[in-house]
Design a protein around this motif. Structure first.
Motif, PDB file in Angstrom:
ATOM      1  N   GLY A 201     -17.696 -13.805  -8.483  1.00  0.00           N
ATOM      2  CA  GLY A 201     -18.409 -13.140  -9.566  1.00  0.00           C
ATOM      3  C   GLY A 201     -19.020 -11.815  -9.169  1.00  0.00           C
ATOM      4  O   GLY A 201     -19.990 -11.360  -9.785  1.00  0.00           O
ATOM      5  N   ALA A 202     -18.437 -11.140  -8.174  1.00  0.00           N
ATOM      6  CA  ALA A 202     -19.065  -9.947  -7.612  1.00  0.00           C
ATOM      7  C   ALA A 202     -19.072  -8.758  -8.556  1.00  0.00           C
ATOM      8  O   ALA A 202     -19.909  -7.867  -8.420  1.00  0.00           O
ATOM      9  N   VAL A 203     -18.150  -8.701  -9.534  1.00  0.00           N
ATOM     10  CA  VAL A 203     -18.064  -7.506 -10.375  1.00  0.00           C
ATOM     11  C   VAL A 203     -18.558  -7.721 -11.806  1.00  0.00           C
ATOM     12  O   VAL A 203     -18.511  -6.799 -12.606  1.00  0.00           O
ATOM     13  N   GLY A 204     -19.013  -8.902 -12.131  1.00  0.00           N
ATOM     14  CA  GLY A 204     -19.517  -9.118 -13.476  1.00  0.00           C
ATOM     15  C   GLY A 204     -18.421  -9.224 -14.510  1.00  0.00           C
ATOM     16  O   GLY A 204     -17.461  -9.979 -14.349  1.00  0.00           O
ATOM     17  N   ASP A 205     -18.532  -8.439 -15.582  1.00  0.00           N
ATOM     18  CA  ASP A 205     -17.617  -8.523 -16.723  1.00  0.00           C
ATOM     19  C   ASP A 205     -16.236  -7.996 -16.334  1.00  0.00           C
ATOM     20  O   ASP A 205     -16.062  -6.796 -16.087  1.00  0.00           O
ATOM     21  N   PRO A 206     -15.196  -8.854 -16.296  1.00  0.00           N
ATOM     22  CA  PRO A 206     -13.853  -8.378 -15.929  1.00  0.00           C
ATOM     23  C   PRO A 206     -13.302  -7.319 -16.884  1.00  0.00           C
ATOM     24  O   PRO A 206     -12.492  -6.488 -16.485  1.00  0.00           O
ATOM     25  N   ALA A 207     -13.732  -7.341 -18.148  1.00  0.00           N
ATOM     26  CA  ALA A 207     -13.230  -6.382 -19.124  1.00  0.00           C
ATOM     27  C   ALA A 207     -13.650  -4.957 -18.796  1.00  0.00           C
ATOM     28  O   ALA A 207     -13.074  -3.999 -19.325  1.00  0.00           O
ATOM     29  N   ARG A 208     -14.661  -4.803 -17.930  1.00  0.00           N
ATOM     30  CA  ARG A 208     -15.131  -3.469 -17.538  1.00  0.00           C
ATOM     31  C   ARG A 208     -14.589  -3.054 -16.170  1.00  0.00           C
ATOM     32  O   ARG A 208     -15.112  -2.118 -15.566  1.00  0.00           O
ATOM     33  N   VAL A 209     -13.552  -3.736 -15.693  1.00  0.00           N
ATOM     34  CA  VAL A 209     -12.988  -3.443 -14.376  1.00  0.00           C
ATOM     35  C   VAL A 209     -11.543  -2.977 -14.537  1.00  0.00           C
ATOM     36  O   VAL A 209     -10.761  -3.600 -15.262  1.00  0.00           O
ATOM     37  N   ARG A 270      -8.043  -4.959 -16.302  1.00  0.00           N
ATOM     38  CA  ARG A 270      -6.914  -4.059 -16.484  1.00  0.00           C
ATOM     39  C   ARG A 270      -6.527  -3.489 -15.128  1.00  0.00           C
ATOM     40  O   ARG A 270      -7.302  -3.558 -14.184  1.00  0.00           O
ATOM     41  N   GLY A 271      -5.317  -2.918 -15.049  1.00  0.00           N
ATOM     42  CA  GLY A 271      -4.982  -2.367 -13.755  1.00  0.00           C
ATOM     43  C   GLY A 271      -3.587  -1.821 -13.623  1.00  0.00           C
ATOM     44  O   GLY A 271      -2.738  -1.936 -14.513  1.00  0.00           O
TER      45      GLY A 271
END
Length: 777
Positions: A201-209, A270-271
């Motif tokens: 859970g290091a980056v929080g909201d996956p939709a903002r990555v 996304r990526g």
């Protein structure tokens, strides 16, 4: 008196007799096309590496490669001492760049439809804080290697490149968005590092990555952006300068391959996936070394990753956009929304039908057009047969029979001969089709074939539809203009065919060339289809055919040249220390029976190792269920006293409400990189399990061919104090388990390989020792 009004029709223009049309316009068109082909091929080459003296704000492959000795000097699979040394070096480098890295030690579990993997992983993660962040740009590269090779290309060069990218980013202004730097562990053994990162859970909201993932499938070649996940990321792709096409996304999704982005994307991130793909002969082998890694590829990957990161670092990461069609076009990227794909394809198909109806009164022959459309697939079939026969012959005489997915060390040498023979097949078809069709009939017919493929792709593979849609529209537009000018006008006919072929070359040729390394040398249906359609479009620029004798002589010369080129290359293409011949030999110890065997994915015909496989037959799947599905040749071997397997401690058992909970610890030698555990489900139902605290689902996940072993999992990087396993089951009597340990390397009794031989690419059995033992819990 009755009068009859007659409406004047445009005069019907017929195909001029042979020999009365000047070939000059066609020759000019063909010359221009050849120049365009050369320019297109040159655009696929990576730029040269920049020296260590390059400005601090620029990426330098020489600076990156200077770090490779600390990253890929030797094999470093997950859990090995060398792996820990690489991890410590990465932490030190990130600290030297002014970051505060953390090491995420976790047990990860990843279940798919066909696999269940777990392992002890250690990711390295750091962040560059943004000034007004809208999310995080996550730069990802896995730092573990395969167990049998140092992994300089896969993935040491990209790890070094990412360190250099971090240095460049730190030398510039503070970015708007947070930038994460993630070196994942255990990618090679199930993408476990990516799964562990999600669990943290290091980056929080996956939709903002937004992820930029660095990969490799070979040791050279340009940077290719072969997959996008999520919304429209075209600005980042354009800024990267990487070669790209949405057609590659369609091909990749049909292949059984995954990267860390597969895991991160499934979680909602996304990526982009970046990789270099050429020279796959060294992939996953002991000779994936730094001296074989192209510095130009490191430069291209570094600049691509840096460009994408800088673009995303200042973008609004909340703006997802929508996916569409995209492709590289001489240094830029063309993009249009997905909602236009089907209408454009339908427009091409409708334009073909409309041109048939409208053009028949202006000299176009519907029968000649349809003759071209119907017979072109016959050319495809003939080329497929020739390609398959040729490959079967080469497979027995050249390096290609053993390399990854039918690859060879020098594919370009074979492709030159294959291209000559493919051109002959096309010329035979084109000559026959033109017996009752004009040059313009042929243009419209081939464009019609393109329009049919455009509609099919728009429905089945939208990202690839542009390959056929735009050439079809160009060819049909050129034919319409030619009919407006008059069928007998050689200049306009040459222009129509030239424009049609030019659009096909620019769009289709890069995809054909980029598909060669990942799909190997054998002519796959997709690559063959693209090559045939491209060649057919190219021939439409010929205009009037040369005299029959001249054309026949040319075809014979091409046939002789093509066959000679392939024969000469096949006979002269020798293995060497630089390009060694892969062979397969593993060692299997069945501890319960006190029996040992040499095992192989190859056969007795292999040099040096082949004689060891005589008289052993095939190893049954039940004895090695983790290797099930591919017949293994075997031969008797002496039991090596230095080879040791797993030790399973006395279990503790608790029974409650008909459910049995069994807990034990599995200890293995320090050089074991993987444990695989199977449970006998003939009298027990596996309800679930935990391994070192990681939850494993129950049920059946092993094929029937491996019965009675119906449930199992793999564990990467077992720790020194062993793995704690708890199994919940329902059944009668003790639960039987089968434990297999895997170690890189063979016993001392194994033959040593000369310099021109090497172990085949991992994960085959080559160069590995397996110890199988059964235990009752």
């Amino acid at each position: 008196m009755l009068t009859e009004t007659v409406t004047a029709l445009p005069p019907r223009t017929e195909t001029p007799p042979p020999g009365r049309t000047s070939p000059l316009p066609a020759l000019i068109a063909i010359g221009a096309l050849i120049l365009l082909v050369v320019l297109t091929l040159l655009s696929l080459r990576p730029a040269g590496p920049k020296p260590a003296s390059a400005p601090a704000t620029e990426f330098s492959a020489d600076r990156a490669m200077a770090k490779l000795d600390r990253i890929a000097a030797r094999t470093h699979p997950t859990g090995s001492p060398a792996h820990q040394q690489v991890r410590d070096y990465l932490v030190a480098e990130l600290r030297a760049a002014g970051l505060k890295p953390s090491v995420q030690d976790r047990v990860a579990v990843r279940a798919t439809e066909t696999t269940l993997d777990a392992g002890s992983v250690s990711n390295v993660y750091a962040t560059i804080a943004g000034r007004q962040s809208t999310g995080q740009v996550l730069l990802v590269a896995h730092y573990d290697s395969v167990p049998i090779g140092p992994g300089a290309a896969d993935n040491g060069g990209n790890v070094a490149a990412l360190l250099e990218i971090v240095r460049v980013l730190r030398a510039g202004e503070q970015p708007r968005n947070d930038i994460g730097v993630l070196f994942t562990d255990a990618e090679e053994q199930g993408l476990l590092g990516a799964k562990a990162f999600l669990d943290s859970g290091a980056v929080g909201d996956p939709a903002r990555v937004v992820v930029v993932n660095f990969e490799a499938r070979g040791s050279s070649g340009p940077a290719v952006m072969f997959e996008t996940v999520g919304g429209d990321l075209t600005p980042a792709v354009r800024a990267s300068g990487a070669l790209t096409t949405s057609a590659a996304v369609q091909v990749y999704r049909a292949m059984p391959n995954d990267t860390d982005l597969s895991v991160l994307g499934d979680a909602g991130m996304r990526g982009l996936n970046l990789a270099h793909l050429a020279s796959a002969g060294h992939y996953h082998t002991a000779h994936d070394s730094a001296d074989r890694l192209s510095r130009a590829s490191v430069q291209d990957m570094g600049e691509a990753g840096l460009g994408a990161a800088q673009e995303l670092a200042d973008a609004d990461l909340a703006d997802t956009g929508s996916e569409g069609t995209f492709f590289s076009f001489f240094g830029t990227v063309i993009w249009y929304p997905a909602l236009l794909v089907l209408p454009l394809a339908v427009l091409a198909a409708a334009g073909f039908l409309a041109l048939l109806w409208w053009g028949r009164r202006r000299g176009l022959s519907p029968r000649g057009v349809l003759r071209t459309v119907v017979t072109l697939p016959l050319c495809l079939l003939a080329a497929a047969v020739l390609g398959q026969v040729g490959w079967l012959i080469l497979a027995g005489r050249s390096p290609g029979s053993f390399l990854l997915m039918g690859g060879v060390y020098h594919p370009a040498r074979y492709l030159i001969g294959a291209a000559a023979l493919l051109l002959v097949a096309l010329l035979v078809w084109y000559r026959w089709a033109r017996r009752r069709a004009s040059a313009l009939d042929a243009i419209v017919g081939v464009a019609g074939w393109f329009s049919l493929l455009a509609v099919a792709c728009a429905v089945l593979a939208p990202g690839a539809a542009y390959l056929f849609t735009w050439p079809a529209l160009a060819g049909l537009a050129g034919a319409w203009l030619t009919l407006r000018r008059g069928l007998a006008d050689p200049v306009w006919t040459a222009v129509a065919g030239g424009v049609f072929a030019a659009v096909a070359v620019v769009l289709v040729l890069p995809v054909v060339m980029l598909m060669v390394p990942p799909l190997g040398l054998p002519l796959t249906a997709l690559r063959l289809l693209l090559a045939i359609t491209l060649g057919a479009a190219f021939l439409t620029a010929f205009g009037p055919l040369p005299p029959r004798r001249a054309l026949t002589a040319g075809m014979l010369a091409l046939t002789v040249a093509g066959v000679a080129a392939i024969v000469v290359v096949a006979v002269g293409d020798r293995y060497s220390s630089r390009h060694p011949q892969p062979v397969s030999l593993g060692y299997l110890l069945e501890a319960d029976a006190g029996r040992a065997s040499w095992i192989s994915n190859g056969g007795p015909g292999q040099p040096v190792v082949g004689p060891l496989l005589n008289g052993g037959g095939i190893v049954p799947d039940q004895r090695v269920p983790h290797l099930a599905g591919a017949p293994l040749q075997a031969g008797p071997a002496a039991v090596a006293p230095e080879v040791r397997g797993a030790q399973v401690e006395q279990p503790t058992t608790r029974v409650q409400d008909g459910e049995t909970t069994t807990q034990t610890r599995i200890r293995v030698p320090s050089d074991v990189y993987s444990i695989i555990v199977f449970a006998d489900t003939s009298a027990h139902e596996i309800l679930g399990a935990t391994v070192d605290g990681g939850e494993l689902p129950g049920g059946r996940n092993v094929g029937a061919a491996s019965a009675p072993w119906g449930w199992g999992f793999g564990y990467a990087g077992p720790p020194a104090d062993g793995v704690e396993l708890t199994i919940r089951s329902r059944g009668t009597g003790p639960l039987r388990i089968l434990v297999t340990t895997t170690t890189a390397g063979l016993p001392a009794s194994a033959p040593s390989l000369p310099a021109d031989l090497s172990w085949a690419s991992w994960p085959s059995v080559a160069g590995q020792t397996f110890v199988v033992s059964t235990h009752r819990l």
